[in-house]
Design an enzyme around this catalytic site. Structure first.
Site, PDB file in Angstrom:
ATOM      1  N   GLY A 206      43.809 -29.239 -49.840  1.00 47.56           N
ATOM      2  CA  GLY A 206      43.575 -28.093 -50.715  1.00 47.56           C
ATOM      3  C   GLY A 206      43.041 -26.903 -49.941  1.00 47.56           C
ATOM      4  N   SER A 207      42.146 -26.192 -50.569  1.00 46.15           N
ATOM      5  CA  SER A 207      41.681 -24.928 -50.003  1.00 46.15           C
ATOM      6  C   SER A 207      40.903 -25.108 -48.703  1.00 46.15           C
ATOM      7  CB  SER A 207      40.807 -24.202 -51.017  1.00 46.15           C
ATOM      8  OG  SER A 207      41.523 -23.999 -52.209  1.00 46.15           O
ATOM      9  N   ALA A 208      40.380 -26.319 -48.448  1.00 50.81           N
ATOM     10  CA  ALA A 208      39.674 -26.527 -47.185  1.00 50.81           C
ATOM     11  C   ALA A 208      40.608 -26.288 -46.012  1.00 50.81           C
ATOM     12  CB  ALA A 208      39.107 -27.955 -47.142  1.00 50.81           C
ATOM     13  N   PHE A 209      41.913 -26.442 -46.268  1.00 51.35           N
ATOM     14  CA  PHE A 209      42.901 -26.245 -45.207  1.00 51.35           C
ATOM     15  C   PHE A 209      43.029 -24.774 -44.819  1.00 51.35           C
ATOM     16  CE2 PHE A 209      47.284 -25.914 -43.564  1.00 51.35           C
ATOM     17  CZ  PHE A 209      47.254 -26.915 -42.607  1.00 51.35           C
ATOM     18  N   LYS A 210      42.520 -23.887 -45.682  1.00 49.99           N
ATOM     19  CA  LYS A 210      42.679 -22.453 -45.430  1.00 49.99           C
ATOM     20  C   LYS A 210      42.023 -22.032 -44.122  1.00 49.99           C
ATOM     21  CE  LYS A 210      43.279 -21.369 -50.282  1.00 49.99           C
ATOM     22  NZ  LYS A 210      42.581 -21.105 -51.559  1.00 49.99           N
TER      23      LYS A 210
END
Lengths: 487, 462
Positions: A215-219
């Site tokens: 999810g957004s942690a991959f950003k």
């Protein structure tokens, strides 16, 4: 008659020679094959004839041995079994070994040739070394903090020392007591059947073998790729992104949970977790650039070992632009182990220099003299130092003013990133709440710890807020333990 | 021998030394080796010296001393190697059985074996004391034959144990009469062949290249042999049957020197063995097990006894695991009797096993040597027969447990658990002591004036 007696004596001599030659055949020439015949119990008897060496956390052994009085004499016991099960694994007389029990089996069982000073002499005397010790990199206080933080919820925690790659905590929940598998017999078989058929999969080591959409942690990874590739030069400049964003070559629109994402800068996009900005940046970097970037963090590496094998974290190698856009915000087919996300955080914290993660600090003989030591080494340079500095600042801002405020620790610099990943077809599964972070005590030279937490929780609300809400307090507790542990 | 004075110039080559001192020192060595082994087992298994080690050593030493004294005074010219070797092998067997007892606390065999060994040494003493000259035995040839037959027939009346009807049970003790019968048969063969060897070798019909003796001479001996072998096949004791047949062939060859007979005998034997192997399920199983000892492993049924035995030998390697440190109990049933050699192989290694084989070889060789030195055909044949019993028995059982030949249930002489075997072997050694004493005893001084010594008149029927 004398001649015949001599001939009869010669016949007896022939019998004697036949016996001796045959004995040599069995005892010398075929001995190895017979010794290693799977039906020969001697190997197992010898293996379990002495107590198995200890696995050590800090200065204390987390394992023991029990004299069962059976033919296979010593059985493994565990202190705080469920707490350390993802580290130690099990050592069963029936089902083999896993994790550190498996990776360091030679030292622990005393068969490793490294243990002997004079290997040849040992072959002659058949002396068997008492089992050596495997000293792990785990910090007991952090392991405890992570385990208690998860509190039995499905999830995992991985914590790394950024400057060395030492794994400081490795927790999977729900866990199990590995000691119930140690022996042989019906009770062990029953426990095995119960554990393997449990829908909660207590024996799955989620920290290194569970793969979740990040999810957004991959950003953070996408941001590093964009900065390194030059897709963004000024983190505070507007990025010319519409809100909502229409995925390339499709009519599908990508919404934001946060507000104010239209034309937002990279810094703002990371701070409030704008899907649109990061998806568009991923497309702008391109598939080849993204693949190059994720590889440097450890994605798509099937050979990562700590020394137990780590499941491959996936970023698809063939994708259409719309799939790439979704992958760049940690959705579509992108998956990561908690350890992988801890590595992402550690790479940022250590100025872009990603160290190879490891779990066994050193092995020693039973008396404590060192057999082997793991030396910290660079895994890969994940990003430029300048990029790392900018990302550090962005992650710090997330904790100070953005989605990760619940991870703030007084007296320390904390950087973080939340994430929520949808789960299951049509997003019917419970979402995964992520939090990745690092912490550096004020006045310290380098960051003490990088953490990744994933919690699978039905009560989590869709949206970034849940990553901050469910996972961040656990990460905070682990980081506090790490900061308190520093001398 | 005291040195003869110059006046009565006796030929010096007749003066064989008695070598009793050698025997005594070898006996002391044997007792020490055994006690050392006993202590070694205790140290290896429990870390302590067995509390009764001194008592045990003293008892063994007493037995050795007693037998030495009896030999010294009643058979002063006996071969000095026989008694120490027998004592060493018996003691070693006791140590191995004691060692296996420690691994099988439920069934202890060493105390009973100790009693039987003492009884065996006692019988040894009785035979050496009572039997002044082995030639006396020649008178009892037919009596011993009859006794042998009865001994072999009796077990048929008793219930079978483990598929073989070879035991007599009384008052909790079991006894294998066939063990004793083999001495009696050897005695009969020796007496009969000594009396009839010329007739066997030189009379009769010649068919092609074979000289067949007349039925009158050969009839009784073949009948006895057929009967004994038939009884044994009925009792399903293939090992003893093989032993008797081998004994018969060896003695017949030594007596007559006719190789043609050996060929015919071997042909008959292989035909008989093939037939038995095909039609008798008990034996058939042994043969298939020998051809592929690991068949049961491949079938997923776990290792067979023979495979376990081979595992044990392999685990020993060259130098062995050390006394008390092997796992030959995995063989299970008969580990202390038929498979005792596997324990020796695992814990003493190929080196220890070779030493044990050489001890047996030395024992057999001394028996043959005594036979060679004797003048009388009966003594010769008896010595060869008794030594051959030992040689064949060692080969059949040692070859069986190491996978050289199909396994047949037999006791390793002196070492294996089993009272009748130990007692019988001590009697064999006693007879060999007596025969070797006659063989090495200097001839009476030749009286002046007598040109030639009259040919000693031998035995009975001519």
């Amino acid at each position: 008659m004398i001649r015949y007696i001599r001939r009869a004596a010669a016949f007896c001599l022939v019998l004697l020679v036949a016996l001796l030659v045959n004995a040599a055949r069995v005892q010398v020439f075929e001995a190895d094959a017979l010794d290693n015949n799977p039906a020969n119990r001697r190997l197992a008897i010898a293996r379990y004839h002495q107590p198995r060496g200890a696995i050590v956390v800090g200065k204390e052994s987390v394992t023991g041995s029990r004299d069962s009085g059976q033919q296979l004499r010593y059985e493994r016991t565990y202190k705080n079994g469920p707490l350390y099960a993802p580290v130690t694994g099990y050592a069963s007389q029936t089902y083999g070994t896993t994790f550190v029990e498996n990776a360091e089996d030679g030292v622990l069982s005393g068969t490793s040739s490294l243990l002997s000073v004079f290997p040849l002499w040992n072959d002659v005397t058949r002396g068997r070394h008492s089992g050596g010790r495997a000293v792990t990199t785990i910090k007991a206080s952090m392991q405890r903090a992570a385990y208690d933080g998860l509190g039995g919820k499905k999830g995992a925690v991985a914590a790394i020392e950024p400057a060395t790659g030492k794994i400081l905590a490795l927790v999977s929940s729900p866990s199990y007591e590995p000691g119930v598998l140690s022996g042989t017999g019906r009770a062990v078989a029953g426990a095995w059947a119960r554990l393997t058929s449990d829908p909660n999969q207590p024996m799955l080591n989620r920290a290194i073998r569970g793969t979740y959409p990040p999810g957004s942690a991959f950003k953070i990874v996408t941001a590093a790729a964009a900065l390194d590739a030059g897709a963004v030069t000024d983190v505070d400049a507007a990025t010319d992104t519409p809100d909502p964003y229409v995925l390339p070559n499709t009519s599908t629109t990508l919404p934001n949970e946060a507000s104010g994402c239209g034309n937002a800068s990279l810094a703002y996009a990371v701070n409030v977790s704008c899907n649109t900005v990061m998806a568009q940046l991923g497309v702008k970097v391109g598939l080849r650039g993204m693949l190059d970037a994720v590889r440097k963090f450890g994605f798509n590496d099937t050979k990562l070992r700590i020394p137990s094998g780590v499941a491959k974290s996936n970023f698809d190698t063939r994708m259409s632009p719309d799939q790439l856009a979704l992958s760049s915000i940690g959705q579509f087919d992108t998956t990561a182990t908690p350890l992988q996300m801890a590595m992402v955080s550690a790479a940022v914290a250590n100025g872009g220099d990603l160290k190879y993660p490891y779990l066994v600090d050193r092995t020693t003989t039973s008396r404590g003299s060192t057999v082997s030591t793991t030396v910290p080494r660079t895994y890969q340079r994940a990003m430029n130092p300048a990029t790392a500095m900018r990302l550090q600042q962005m992650m710090v801002d997330v904790v100070r003013t953005g989605t990760g405020t619940s991870a703030a620790i007084p007296g320390a610099t904390v950087g973080g990133k939340t994430g929520t990943a949808q789960n299951g077809i049509g997003n019917i599964g419970s979402p995964y709440a992520w939090f990745i972070s690092w912490a550096q005590a004020d006045g310290a030279v380098r960051p003490a710890v990088a953490v990744a937490v994933v919690v699978e929780d039905a009560s989590a609300k869709r949206g970034d807020i849940s990553g901050g809400g469910d996972a961040a307090p656990i990460a905070k507790a682990v980081m506090e333990a790490a900061l308190a542990d520093k001398p | 021998m005291t040195a003869p004075s110059a006046a009565d110039a006796s030929p010096p080559e007749l003066g064989l030394p008695k070598r009793r001192g050698v025997e005594l020192s070898l006996l002391i060595g044997a007792v020490l080796v055994v006690v050392l082994g006993y202590v070694n087992v205790g140290l290896a298994r429990t870390g302590t010296i067995p509390h009764d080690a001194t008592r045990y050593g003293a008892g063994l030493g007493l037995l050795a001393l007693l037998s030495h004294l009896v030999v010294r005074f009643r058979a002063p010219y006996a071969d000095p190697l026989l008694l120490p070797i027998a004592m060493l092998l018996n003691g070693l067997g006791l140590v191995l059985i004691y060692r296996l007892d420690l691994a099988t606390p439920g069934s202890r065999a060493a105390p009973a074996q100790l009693v039987w060994s003492t009884l065996g040494v006692g019988l040894f003493l009785v035979v050496v004391l009572v039997l002044r000259d082995h030639r006396v035995l020649q008178r009892y040839a037919y009596l011993s034959m009859a006794a042998a037959l009865v001994l072999m027939l009796v077990p048929i009346l008793f219930p079978p144990i483990n598929g073989a009807k070879i035991w007599i049970r009384a008052a909790g003790y079991s006894f294998q009469p066939a063990e004793l019968a083999k001495i009696l048969l050897a005695l009969f063969f020796a007496a009969y062949l000594a009396a009839n060897r010329n007739a066997l070798a030189y009379t009769g019909r010649r068919i092609w290249r074979l000289q067949l003796p007349t039925g009158r001479v050969l009839g009784p001996i073949v009948a006895i042999w057929l009967l004994s072998v038939g009884v044994l096949v009925l009792e399903r004791d293939l090992g003893t049957s093989l032993l008797f047949f081998g004994l018969f062939v060896v003695m017949l060859y030594v007596a007559t020197g006719r190789t043609g007979w050996i060929a015919v005998g071997l042909l008959l034997a292989s035909a008989g063995a093939a037939a038995v192997a095909l039609f008798e399920p008990h034996v058939h199983a042994r043969v298939t097990d020998w051809l592929n000892p690991y068949a049961t492993i491949e079938a997923g049924l776990g290792p067979s006894q023979l495979a376990q035995s081979l595992f044990a030998f392999a685990a020993g390697g060259t130098l062995g695991a050390g006394l008390g440190l092997g796992h030959s109990v995995l063989i299970g049933f008969a580990a202390k009797s038929d498979f005792i050699l596997a324990t020796a192989g695992e814990e003493l290694g190929l080196s220890g096993l070779t030493a044990i084989f050489l001890l047996y070889a030395l024992l057999v060789a001394r028996g043959y040597r005594a036979g060679l030195c004797l003048q009388s055909p009966f003594g010769r044949l008896l010595a060869i027969g008794l030594a051959s019993i030992l040689a064949l028995q060692v080969f059949v059982i040692a070859g069986g447990v190491t996978g050289l030949i199909p396994l047949t249930g037999m006791a390793m002489p002196f070492m294996a658990q089993g009272g009748s075997s130990v007692v019988t072997n001590w009697i064999i050694v006693a007879l060999l002591i007596r025969i070797s004493d006659s063989a090495r005893r200097p001839l009476p001084a030749v009286e002046p004036g007598v040109i030639a010594r009259p040919e000693p008149v031998e035995g009975t029927a001519r």
